[in-house]
Design an enzyme around this catalytic site. Sequence first.
Site, PDB file in Angstrom:
ATOM      1  N   HIS A  22      -3.780 -13.043   2.345  1.00  0.00           N
ATOM      2  CA  HIS A  22      -2.702 -12.611   1.385  1.00  0.00           C
ATOM      3  C   HIS A  22      -2.377 -13.576   0.224  1.00  0.00           C
ATOM      4  CE1 HIS A  22      -1.369 -10.235   5.197  1.00  0.00           C
ATOM      5  NE2 HIS A  22      -1.848  -9.449   4.381  1.00  0.00           N
ATOM      6  N   LYS A  48       4.950   1.592  12.864  1.00  0.00           N
ATOM      7  CA  LYS A  48       4.554   0.525  13.796  1.00  0.00           C
ATOM      8  C   LYS A  48       5.800  -0.661  13.958  1.00  0.00           C
ATOM      9  CE  LYS A  48       1.254  -0.745  10.134  1.00  0.00           C
ATOM     10  NZ  LYS A  48       0.032  -1.615   9.763  1.00  0.00           N
ATOM     11  N   ARG A  86     -11.405  -6.295   1.989  1.00  0.00           N
ATOM     12  CA  ARG A  86     -12.081  -7.260   2.669  1.00  0.00           C
ATOM     13  C   ARG A  86     -13.572  -6.723   2.881  1.00  0.00           C
ATOM     14  NH1 ARG A  86      -7.660  -7.295   7.160  1.00  0.00           N
ATOM     15  NH2 ARG A  86      -7.932  -5.557   6.524  1.00  0.00           N
ATOM     16  N   SER A 124      -3.855 -10.020   9.578  1.00  0.00           N
ATOM     17  CA  SER A 124      -2.569 -10.195  10.280  1.00  0.00           C
ATOM     18  C   SER A 124      -2.673  -9.798  11.707  1.00  0.00           C
ATOM     19  CB  SER A 124      -1.413  -9.702   9.847  1.00  0.00           C
ATOM     20  OG  SER A 124      -0.828  -9.827   8.498  1.00  0.00           O
TER      21      SER A 124
HETATM   22  O1  PNS Z   1      -0.287  -4.350   5.074  1.00  0.00           O
HETATM   23  P1  PNS Z   1      -0.778  -2.772   5.369  1.00  0.00           P
HETATM   24  O2  PNS Z   1       0.014  -2.540   6.484  1.00  0.00           O
HETATM   25  O3  PNS Z   1      -2.106  -2.375   5.168  1.00  0.00           O
HETATM   26  O4  PNS Z   1      -0.009  -1.956   4.117  1.00  0.00           O
HETATM   27  C1  PNS Z   1       0.229  -0.581   4.099  1.00  0.00           C
HETATM   28  C2  PNS Z   1       1.120  -0.263   2.719  1.00  0.00           C
HETATM   29  C3  PNS Z   1       2.563  -0.998   2.789  1.00  0.00           C
HETATM   30  C4  PNS Z   1       0.408  -0.550   1.514  1.00  0.00           C
HETATM   31  C5  PNS Z   1       1.269   1.194   3.159  1.00  0.00           C
HETATM   32  O5  PNS Z   1       1.404   1.509   4.531  1.00  0.00           O
HETATM   33  C6  PNS Z   1       2.165   2.068   2.346  1.00  0.00           C
HETATM   34  O6  PNS Z   1       2.371   2.197   1.048  1.00  0.00           O
HETATM   35  N1  PNS Z   1       3.389   2.527   2.822  1.00  0.00           N
HETATM   36  C7  PNS Z   1       4.551   3.107   2.332  1.00  0.00           C
HETATM   37  C8  PNS Z   1       4.472   4.720   2.584  1.00  0.00           C
HETATM   38  C9  PNS Z   1       3.703   5.112   1.366  1.00  0.00           C
HETATM   39  O7  PNS Z   1       3.901   5.154   0.194  1.00  0.00           O
HETATM   40  N2  PNS Z   1       2.280   5.594   1.744  1.00  0.00           N
HETATM   41  C10 PNS Z   1       1.294   5.704   0.954  1.00  0.00           C
HETATM   42  C11 PNS Z   1       1.246   7.464   0.437  1.00  0.00           C
HETATM   43  S1  PNS Z   1       0.296   8.221   1.884  1.00  0.00           S
END
Ligand code: PNS
Length: 167
Positions: free
Chosen positions: A17, A41, A94, A132
């Site tokens: 990150h 989660k 990745r 993570s």
């Molecule tokens: O670190 P992560 O868990 O891979 O991040 C995922 C994240 C935060 C980018 C994604 O879950 C997110 O944007 N969540 C907010 C809800 C949303 O807007 N979802 C996308 C539309 S389907």
Amino acid sequence: MKIGIYPGSFDPVTLGHLDIIIRASRLVDKLIIGVLQNRSKKPVFSTEERVELIERVIASTPELGDNIEVISFDGLLVDFAKKIGATIIVRGLRAITDFEYELQIAQTNHKLYPKVDTVFFTTSVEYSYLSSSTVREVAGFGGDISQFIPESIVHSVYDKFRSIRSD
Ligand code: PNS
């Protein structure tokens, strides 16, 4: 002013990150690190802890400028992007397995808010295996995580998992 948002769970923030934060902060005028208050989660670290860990990492990284801010958000990413005036979403890739999921989300976000575009950074090779969840897995069993996360937070992350194990 070009405002970018680097969203994620950051549970906890890793060296992978940090690599993206450094590179993305050079691309935009302001980079907001958006910490998702995961409702589905259950994260190991609370939202406040995840924000604080990232802030500490930023403060301990001399090559970073002063154009970075850490803010938590809930709900849709595009609504948060609108609120803070961000037009760029930053994500790291990745491997090809990341791409399928990321492509779908990027396209959904662009449909929901056409002013926003997702910019992908290919993860530096030395961090391509890192996530993570790997850190949580290793730390959960008391393994050495010092090469996976920034030095400034190693002790706090160890302490957290030690307290979980002794519960
Ligand atoms: O670190 P992560 O868990 O891979 O991040 C995922 C994240 C935060 C980018 C994604 O879950 C997110 O944007 N969540 C907010 C809800 C949303 O807007 N979802 C996308 C539309 S389907």
